[in-house]
Motif scaffolding. Structure first.
Motif, short mmCIF file in Angstrom:
data_model
loop_
_atom_site.label_atom_id
_atom_site.label_comp_id
_atom_site.label_asym_id
_atom_site.label_seq_id
_atom_site.Cartn_x
_atom_site.Cartn_y
_atom_site.Cartn_z
N PRO A 159 0.84 -1.20 0.00
CA PRO A 159 0.00 0.00 0.00
C PRO A 159 0.88 1.26 0.00
N THR A 160 0.43 2.27 -0.71
CA THR A 160 1.20 3.52 -0.80
C THR A 160 0.24 4.72 -0.81
N PRO A 161 0.64 5.82 -0.16
CA PRO A 161 -0.20 7.03 -0.22
C PRO A 161 -0.02 7.80 -1.53
N LYS A 162 1.10 7.50 -2.24
CA LYS A 162 1.38 8.30 -3.45
C LYS A 162 2.34 7.58 -4.38
N LEU A 163 2.06 7.69 -5.67
CA LEU A 163 2.99 7.25 -6.72
C LEU A 163 3.42 8.49 -7.48
N LEU A 164 4.68 8.54 -7.88
CA LEU A 164 5.21 9.73 -8.55
C LEU A 164 5.99 9.34 -9.80
N ILE A 165 5.56 9.88 -10.95
CA ILE A 165 6.27 9.67 -12.22
C ILE A 165 7.02 10.96 -12.54
N ILE A 166 8.29 10.82 -12.88
CA ILE A 166 9.11 11.99 -13.23
C ILE A 166 9.51 11.90 -14.70
N ASP A 167 9.19 12.94 -15.47
CA ASP A 167 9.55 12.95 -16.88
C ASP A 167 9.40 14.36 -17.46
N ASP A 168 9.61 14.47 -18.75
CA ASP A 168 9.47 15.74 -19.45
C ASP A 168 8.03 16.27 -19.29
N PRO A 169 7.85 17.55 -18.95
CA PRO A 169 6.51 18.10 -18.70
C PRO A 169 5.50 17.84 -19.82
N ASP A 170 5.92 18.05 -21.07
CA ASP A 170 4.99 17.85 -22.19
C ASP A 170 4.57 16.39 -22.32
N TYR A 171 5.51 15.49 -22.09
CA TYR A 171 5.18 14.06 -22.17
C TYR A 171 4.22 13.67 -21.05
N LEU A 172 4.42 14.22 -19.86
CA LEU A 172 3.51 13.93 -18.75
C LEU A 172 2.09 14.44 -19.06
N ASP A 173 2.01 15.61 -19.71
CA ASP A 173 0.70 16.14 -20.10
C ASP A 173 0.01 15.22 -21.11
N GLU A 174 0.83 14.57 -21.92
CA GLU A 174 0.31 13.64 -22.94
C GLU A 174 -0.23 12.35 -22.30
N ILE A 175 0.51 11.83 -21.30
CA ILE A 175 0.10 10.53 -20.73
C ILE A 175 -0.93 10.66 -19.59
N ALA A 176 -1.05 11.85 -19.00
CA ALA A 176 -1.99 12.01 -17.89
C ALA A 176 -3.42 11.58 -18.25
N PRO A 177 -3.96 12.00 -19.42
CA PRO A 177 -5.31 11.55 -19.79
C PRO A 177 -5.40 10.02 -19.96
N GLN A 178 -4.33 9.42 -20.47
CA GLN A 178 -4.30 7.95 -20.61
C GLN A 178 -4.40 7.28 -19.24
N LEU A 179 -3.64 7.82 -18.29
CA LEU A 179 -3.67 7.26 -16.93
C LEU A 179 -5.02 7.48 -16.27
N ARG A 180 -5.62 8.63 -16.51
CA ARG A 180 -6.96 8.89 -15.93
C ARG A 180 -7.98 7.88 -16.46
N GLU A 181 -7.88 7.60 -17.74
CA GLU A 181 -8.79 6.62 -18.35
C GLU A 181 -8.52 5.21 -17.82
N LEU A 182 -7.25 4.88 -17.67
CA LEU A 182 -6.84 3.56 -17.20
C LEU A 182 -7.26 3.33 -15.74
N LEU A 183 -7.14 4.37 -14.92
CA LEU A 183 -7.33 4.20 -13.47
C LEU A 183 -8.72 4.58 -12.97
N GLY A 184 -9.42 5.39 -13.73
CA GLY A 184 -10.80 5.71 -13.37
C GLY A 184 -10.95 6.70 -12.22
N GLU A 185 -12.14 6.67 -11.62
CA GLU A 185 -12.54 7.67 -10.63
C GLU A 185 -11.92 7.48 -9.25
N ASP A 186 -11.31 6.34 -9.02
CA ASP A 186 -10.81 6.03 -7.67
C ASP A 186 -9.50 6.73 -7.33
N VAL A 187 -8.87 7.36 -8.33
CA VAL A 187 -7.60 8.02 -8.05
C VAL A 187 -7.67 9.51 -8.38
#
Length: 266
Positions: free
Chosen positions: A144-172
């Motif tokens: 169990p963890t209170p937080k996960l942190l991905i570190i990368d180029d800002p533009d790339y993170l903006d690109e993958i954030a919607p993918q992660l939101r879709e993958l993980l749903g409303e619980d996160v």
């Protein structure tokens, strides 16, 4: 009359030299002497945040991991805790392995990563945090963890954030604390949720609270607070929704806000 102030740490309370200036320290002490509850609200781990809180002389619960953990400083009792759902943890690890992303997790208030690299070294240098390496991803993903942190180029993170939101749903809850830090918490692991919890804990109405921050991960608490204060160095989006914009973190912006609203209210 304001009774509770929650202050972000990085680029808010501390200046670019990573220091709380004597002037800001004095303003905090004066606010506390007036009976105002002054706390921290940070994305940092408790271990990292509590060192700063103790340096300032705080003795109240502090908000850490973006709001996933509220913990007493005096007896270290946990008052509020939200873990990332385990299914989401496994999905994030799988996603990051597939896309060769640097992912950090926090287990028992310790920072873990799969391998040592420059992103990890830079992060831990910035936050003055110890880190631990565990190459076995299955082991990391099982805790169990209170937080996960991905570190990368800002533009790339903006690109993958919607993918992660879709993958993980409303619980996160997914947010950015800095342009190159994408953080994943429980959906109630926000500074806004934690501020509401603390206000109730101390018997304060939300109208009696102030929140001060600089980044997008502060927006929930600025919106929840009776008075939302953005730093002069805050991102434009936060300044737009704030009730007041103070000076920058290098100009004692926290002190200026405390002076205006607590020590010398009109």
């Amino acid at each position: 009359m304001y009774k509770l102030i929650a202050i972000d740490i990085d680029d808010t309370l501390i200046n670019d030299s990573k220091e709380v200036t004597p002037a800001t320290q004095q303003a905090l002490e004066q606010a506390i002497a007036k009976g105002v509850i002054v706390t921290l609200a940070t994305g940092r781990a408790y271990a990292s945040a509590q060192a700063i809180a103790r340096q300032i002389g705080m003795n109240v619960p502090i908000i850490t991991y973006q709001g996933s953990l509220v913990k007493n400083l005096l007896d270290e009792k946990v008052l509020y805790e939200r873990y990332v759902p385990m299914e989401a943890v496994r999905k994030v690890f799988d996603y990051c392995m597939l896309h060769h992303l640097h992912l950090q997790t926090y287990i028992d208030d310790k920072l873990f990563a799969r391998e040592e690299n420059q992103k990890l070294i830079d992060y831990t240098t910035l936050n003055r945090t110890e880190y631990y390496i565990e190459p076995d991803v299955a082991k990391l993903a099982a805790h169990p963890t209170p937080k996960l942190l991905i570190i990368d180029d800002p533009d790339y993170l903006d690109e993958i954030a919607p993918q992660l939101r879709e993958l993980l749903g409303e619980d996160v809850h997914i947010t950015k604390s800095k342009p190159n830090f994408l953080e994943i918490m429980h959906h109630e692991g926000t500074k806004g949720h934690a501020l509401k919890f603390l206000a109730a804990h101390f018997g304060c109405d939300m109208s009696q609270t102030i929140a001060i921050g600089d980044s997008w991960n502060d927006h929930e608490m600025l919106e929840a607070a009776g008075l939302g204060v953005a730093m002069g160095n805050a991102i434009p989006a936060l300044k737009e929704l704030a009730d007041y914009v103070t000076l920058s973190n290098n100009e004692d912006g926290v002190k200026a806000a405390i002076d205006k609203f607590i020590l010398q209210p009109e």
